[in-house]
Write a protein that holds these residues in place. Structure first.
Motif, PDB file in Angstrom:
ATOM      1  N   THR A  58       0.668  -0.775  -0.219  1.00 31.37           N
ATOM      2  CA  THR A  58      -0.101  -0.097  -0.134  1.00 31.37           C
ATOM      3  C   THR A  58       0.693   1.574  -0.189  1.00 31.37           C
ATOM      4  N   SER A 118      -3.623   1.211  -3.815  1.00 31.87           N
ATOM      5  CA  SER A 118      -4.168   0.414  -2.470  1.00 31.87           C
ATOM      6  C   SER A 118      -4.615  -1.216  -3.018  1.00 31.87           C
ATOM      7  N   THR A 119      -5.268  -1.281  -1.329  1.00 30.88           N
ATOM      8  CA  THR A 119      -5.667  -2.347  -1.537  1.00 30.88           C
ATOM      9  C   THR A 119      -7.238  -2.720  -2.387  1.00 30.88           C
ATOM     10  N   VAL A 177      -2.390  -5.877  -4.484  1.00 34.28           N
ATOM     11  CA  VAL A 177      -1.472  -4.930  -3.463  1.00 34.28           C
ATOM     12  C   VAL A 177      -2.224  -4.903  -1.532  1.00 34.28           C
TER      13      VAL A 177
END
Lengths: 114, 118
Positions: free
Chosen positions: B15, B82-83, B117
């Motif tokens: 991240t 980002s995830t 991610v």
């Protein structure tokens, strides 16, 4: 906005049976309708396409039909084989213009059971 | 045969990292595309490029940028991963649309880049 719906999301058939996948589109100006097949771990590949001036097109075991009035088009696979197992995407676009956006349906996962 | 090559098939990033996904095509196509593929959502267009140095936002451009400095190469950039950007990314190319009558309208896809991610 422009939208392409696709049904069913999953489909299981016995080997040798036929499979039918149906799509509807929202933009009446769409004039080109390709179908893509995506095998596991690979990118989609074009298998057949149809333009709006044609009602049906066939290529060996696969065929596509188009109903412009109803804004429906369908993929028909006859005599299915295990190698037909894949995810199938329909799409619609209009053009030709300097930018021709292609709208894809959500996909149908087809399983052919030996 | 047309070839669209995505240099990274599988990536794991943290991240906040900046991520580059590279794509090269060998058919002299003017148009190039980046799609994201998620289960049940189909193929969603992130960005596309008409030609060198030209780019247009697709349906889901937020969190992404692109670069097209050479005709054959189109890069997707995740500025701060980002995830929710964990996904499969597909690059594609095609001839300019007003050439479709002569040269076809087929979109050619690469084999995809799986990005996780964490």
């Amino acid at each position: 906005g422009e939208n392409v719906e696709q049904h069913p999301s999953t489909l299981s058939v016995q080997e040798g049976d036929s499979a039918v996948i149906k799509c509807t589109y929202s933009d009446s100006a769409s004039n080109y309708f390709p179908w893509y097949k995506q095998e596991l771990g690979k990118g989609p590949q074009l298998i057949i396409d149809i333009r709006s001036n044609v009602g049906e097109k066939k290529d060996q075991r696969i065929a596509v039909t188009l109903n412009k009035t109803a804004k429906h088009f369908s993929l028909h696979i006859t005599e299915t084989q295990p190698e037909d197992s894949a995810v199938y995407f329909c799409a619609a676009s209009k053009g030709p213009t300097s930018y021709d956006k292609v709208i894809f349906g959500p996909g149908t996962s087809l399983s052919v059971i030996p | 045969d047309v070839k669209v090559t995505q240099s990274s098939r599988y990536l794991v990033k943290r991240t906040g990292e900046k991520v580059f996904l590279e794509c090269v095509q060998d058919m002299d196509h003017e148009n190039m595309f980046w799609y994201r593929q998620d289960p049940g959502l189909g193929l969603r267009l992130i960005y596309f490029s008409y030609d060198v140095k030209m780019k247009e936002k697709g349906d889901i451009p937020e969190g992404y940028s692109v670069s097209r400095e050479k005709k054959e190469r189109f890069s997707l950039i995740l500025e701060s991963a980002s995830t929710n950007q964990t996904s499969m990314y597909l690059c594609a190319s095609r001839f300019r649309t007003y050439d479709v009558i002569r040269r076809g309208n087929t979109i050619y896809f690469g084999e995809g880049s799986w990005l996780t991610v964490v």
